[in-house]
Scaffold this active site. Sequence first.
Site, PDB file in Angstrom:
ATOM      1  N   THR A 117       0.820  -1.208   0.000  1.00 23.93           N
ATOM      2  CA  THR A 117       0.000   0.000   0.000  1.00 23.93           C
ATOM      3  C   THR A 117       0.854   1.258   0.000  1.00 23.93           C
ATOM      4  O   THR A 117       1.967   1.271   0.548  1.00 23.93           O
ATOM      5  CB  THR A 117      -0.914   0.009   1.251  1.00 23.93           C
ATOM      6  OG1 THR A 117      -1.565   1.284   1.353  1.00 23.93           O
ATOM      7  CG2 THR A 117      -0.117  -0.208   2.523  1.00 23.93           C
ATOM      8  N   TYR A 141      -2.261   0.324   9.980  1.00 26.09           N
ATOM      9  CA  TYR A 141      -2.463  -0.342   8.690  1.00 26.09           C
ATOM     10  C   TYR A 141      -1.190  -0.256   7.845  1.00 26.09           C
ATOM     11  O   TYR A 141      -0.677  -1.268   7.360  1.00 26.09           O
ATOM     12  CB  TYR A 141      -3.633   0.295   7.942  1.00 26.09           C
ATOM     13  CG  TYR A 141      -3.708  -0.108   6.496  1.00 26.09           C
ATOM     14  CD1 TYR A 141      -3.933  -1.437   6.137  1.00 26.09           C
ATOM     15  CD2 TYR A 141      -3.546   0.827   5.471  1.00 26.09           C
ATOM     16  CE1 TYR A 141      -3.982  -1.822   4.798  1.00 26.09           C
ATOM     17  CE2 TYR A 141      -3.600   0.457   4.143  1.00 26.09           C
ATOM     18  CZ  TYR A 141      -3.815  -0.863   3.814  1.00 26.09           C
ATOM     19  OH  TYR A 141      -3.862  -1.247   2.495  1.00 26.09           O
TER      20      TYR A 141
END
Length: 328
Positions: A117, A141
């Site tokens: 990501t 995250y």
Amino acid sequence: MAVLVTGGAGYIGSHTVLELLDAGETPVVLDDLSTGFRWAVPEGAPLFLGDDGDEALVADIIARHDITAIIHFAAKIVVPESVADPLGYYLNNTSKARNLIATAVASGVKHVIFSSTAAVYGDPQRQPVTEDTPLSPVSPYGRSKLMVEWMLEDTARAHDFAYVALRYFNVAGADPKGRCGQSTPNATHLIKVAAQTALGKRASMQVFGTDYPTPDGTCVRDYIQVTDLARAHLDALRHLRGGGGSLVANCGYAHGFSVLEVIEAVKRVSGVDFRVDYGPRRPGDPAMIVASNQRAREILGWRPEHDNLDEIVRQALDWEKRLSTRQA
């Protein structure tokens, strides 16, 4: 030779399974259906219900289906949720990935493609970001994904093993043929939320923060169409099979749109002037993040075909209408 796709019943995973089938590959799906859907797995791809961290199950699938590569999507992906539940994210995204990598090595699987990501960059000071931009994730995250990149890097040094980590920017849209799309009911993706609001599935939508140091005060993101992203995984697979070395590559279009620009695009394409509410910033949201995609283009040979915001919005709206008649 078969490819194990963890999280293959989810949004990006299911599109990648379609692309693998279209390319004549043999995908095998492992998913616990916590956010994915059984119907999203196309005919021709076996589905195993289970956990990607279950080493015995993964080893059995690898042996039974002669798995030679793994594409790993399965993970939790909501930034604000990760801030509230960091340990849950480190369990799902990091600990289970460690088990998966260990099983791959023990079973002789030499190639892994990892769903990483842009959140690993945090709030970068220069745009567009390259793969050499300092890594400073601001959310659990992002940290949970970066830890997996580190595990893959260390494993590749210690074993006969190579990987590609694709750092996704903001994924949106749906399969141009209408076979699949973003289907999670409570998804937080901006374009999906705006499409749901335009179609009356939500009474209104909220913009989080209007005081960012951007041209209109709202966050700017690089929106990549999901089929273009899925095809990057096939390019990565060909790279590894051809003897290419381990690699980290951004997946984005090298330009961005603000939250307000996206909302205006949804209003324009849908023809609906829906209600938008404004609230404070959310924890963990950087002001702007846009990709440099030069590495993916030059080394993987990636060639995106759907770099058009109105097209992406139209796909999202069309898929949302299809979901209204589909049973999960």
